[in-house]
Every structure is written in structure tokens, then in C-alpha cells.
Motif scaffolding. Structure first.
Motif, PDB file in Angstrom:
ATOM      1  N   GLU A  25       0.854  -1.190   0.000  1.00 32.97           N
ATOM      2  CA  GLU A  25       0.000   0.000   0.000  1.00 32.97           C
ATOM      3  C   GLU A  25       0.886   1.234   0.000  1.00 32.97           C
ATOM      4  O   GLU A  25       1.792   1.363   0.827  1.00 32.97           O
ATOM      5  CB  GLU A  25      -0.885  -0.023   1.242  1.00 32.97           C
ATOM      6  N   ASP A  26       0.616   2.126  -0.922  1.00 34.08           N
ATOM      7  CA  ASP A  26       1.331   3.395  -1.006  1.00 34.08           C
ATOM      8  C   ASP A  26       0.735   4.331   0.040  1.00 34.08           C
ATOM      9  O   ASP A  26      -0.441   4.668  -0.028  1.00 34.08           O
ATOM     10  CB  ASP A  26       1.174   3.977  -2.408  1.00 34.08           C
ATOM     11  N   PRO A  33      -4.163  -0.257  -2.399  1.00 33.98           N
ATOM     12  CA  PRO A  33      -3.498  -1.516  -2.068  1.00 33.98           C
ATOM     13  C   PRO A  33      -3.416  -2.428  -3.287  1.00 33.98           C
ATOM     14  O   PRO A  33      -4.316  -2.465  -4.125  1.00 33.98           O
ATOM     15  CB  PRO A  33      -4.410  -2.126  -0.999  1.00 33.98           C
ATOM     16  N   ALA A  34      -2.315  -3.162  -3.379  1.00 33.18           N
ATOM     17  CA  ALA A  34      -2.103  -4.086  -4.494  1.00 33.18           C
ATOM     18  C   ALA A  34      -1.701  -5.454  -3.947  1.00 33.18           C
ATOM     19  O   ALA A  34      -0.798  -5.545  -3.105  1.00 33.18           O
ATOM     20  CB  ALA A  34      -1.015  -3.560  -5.424  1.00 33.18           C
ATOM     21  N   HIS A  97       8.234   0.499   4.717  1.00 34.78           N
ATOM     22  CA  HIS A  97       9.501   0.879   4.080  1.00 34.78           C
ATOM     23  C   HIS A  97       9.251   2.156   3.286  1.00 34.78           C
ATOM     24  O   HIS A  97       8.416   2.171   2.377  1.00 34.78           O
ATOM     25  CB  HIS A  97       9.977  -0.238   3.154  1.00 34.78           C
ATOM     26  N   ALA A  98       9.956   3.227   3.662  1.00 37.05           N
ATOM     27  CA  ALA A  98       9.773   4.534   3.016  1.00 37.05           C
ATOM     28  C   ALA A  98       8.286   4.883   3.048  1.00 37.05           C
ATOM     29  O   ALA A  98       7.730   5.021   4.118  1.00 37.05           O
ATOM     30  CB  ALA A  98      10.355   4.530   1.614  1.00 37.05           C
ATOM     31  N   LYS A  99       7.654   4.992   1.898  1.00 36.84           N
ATOM     32  CA  LYS A  99       6.232   5.358   1.839  1.00 36.84           C
ATOM     33  C   LYS A  99       5.353   4.181   1.422  1.00 36.84           C
ATOM     34  O   LYS A  99       4.256   4.369   0.904  1.00 36.84           O
ATOM     35  CB  LYS A  99       6.043   6.521   0.873  1.00 36.84           C
ATOM     36  N   THR A 103       2.148  -5.770   3.839  1.00 36.94           N
ATOM     37  CA  THR A 103       1.366  -6.506   4.832  1.00 36.94           C
ATOM     38  C   THR A 103       1.127  -7.934   4.377  1.00 36.94           C
ATOM     39  O   THR A 103       0.698  -8.170   3.248  1.00 36.94           O
ATOM     40  CB  THR A 103      -0.001  -5.818   5.061  1.00 36.94           C
ATOM     41  N   TRP A 104       1.420  -8.862   5.277  1.00 42.49           N
ATOM     42  CA  TRP A 104       1.106 -10.269   5.052  1.00 42.49           C
ATOM     43  C   TRP A 104      -0.080 -10.616   5.932  1.00 42.49           C
ATOM     44  O   TRP A 104      -0.099 -10.279   7.117  1.00 42.49           O
ATOM     45  CB  TRP A 104       2.287 -11.161   5.431  1.00 42.49           C
TER      46      TRP A 104
END
Length: 135
Positions: A25-26, A33-34, A97-99, A103-104
């Protein structure tokens, strides 16, 4: 998960297992979400191992904070995740991580057998599908 194997009315067995997914997710909301990967695990150990292998694999490419989150789960949180899965409770593991949030998710499920199609008449809608040639 129970030890007995449930069956459908026609005697076909269903099996207990775990449905695992990895999403990104960005956090700047430029994209939603992808789903990156999914996996059907047969046991709680196999499900949490899938997450652990992924975290170990990417940990060296993560920023320091995300890498710390990953290793904290690997050393401290993993056992509680396994215990929760054995109690048939869904679990989530995330690192940022960064932006990007990775998620698992792992959920206990019943896997249903696919219908046997030999000598069976398919519904009319099955013939509406048109095969697309590869690009």
C-alpha cells in the motif's frame, strides 16, 4: 484447527488450511493496495514460514526501521503468530519501508474440492468465455 476432516453432502472431503496474502500500500495514497502474492498453506507452520521467508528475503533491501520491524517479528512475534494460527485466529504482519506498507495476512480457511467435470454438463455461461490470444 480440528483434526477431523469434514465432508460435503456428496462425501467429498474439504481440508483445513490457511490462505496467505501479501499486499503493498502506497502511504501517499497515489495508488491503492495491491495484491503481490498469495499462497495456500496446509498448516500453521507452513503459513508462518511463508511470511518468514519473505521477510528474510527482503530485509536487506529495507530501510533500517523496516528491517528492524521485520527482524523483531522474526525473533519475537513469530511464535505468537504461530500460536494464534494454531488457535484458528487470523494474523497480520506489516512493515513500513519509506512510503510503502507491506502486509502479510494469514487466515484459517476450509478449502473446498473442485467439482468433477468429467461427463458433466457445464452451465451455459461457461461457453461465453472467449479465449484471448497472448499479447
Amino acid at each position: 484447527m480440528e483434526n477431523s476432516t469434514p465432508t460435503l453432502s456428496d462425501g467429498m472431503a474439504v481440508r483445513y488450511g490457511y490462505w496467505c496474502e501479501c499486499w503493498t500500500e502506497d502511504l501517499t495514497e497515489q495508488w491503492g493496495p495491491a495484491l503481490l502474492a498469495s499462497f495456500d498453506a496446509k498448516s500453521a507452520p507452513q503459513a508462518d514460514r511463508w511470511v518468514a521467508v519473505a521477510l528474510r528475503t527482503i530485509s536487506s533491501a529495507l530501510d533500517a526501521d523496516a528491517s528492524d520491524e521485520a527482524w523483531e517479528w522474526l525473533y519475537e512475534g513469530r511464535i505468537e503468530t504461530r500460536r494464534a494460527l494454531l488457535r484458528a485466529e487470523p494474523c497480520t504482519v506489516s512493515v513500513t519501508h519509506a512510503k510503502t506498507r507491506i502486509t502479510w495476512t494469514v487466515r484459517p480457511v476450509l478449502f473446498l474440492p473442485l467439482a468433477h467435470r468429467q461427463a458433466a454438463e457445464l452451465p451455459a455461461c461457461a461457453y461465453d468465455f472467449k479465449h484471448r490470444p497472448p499479447d
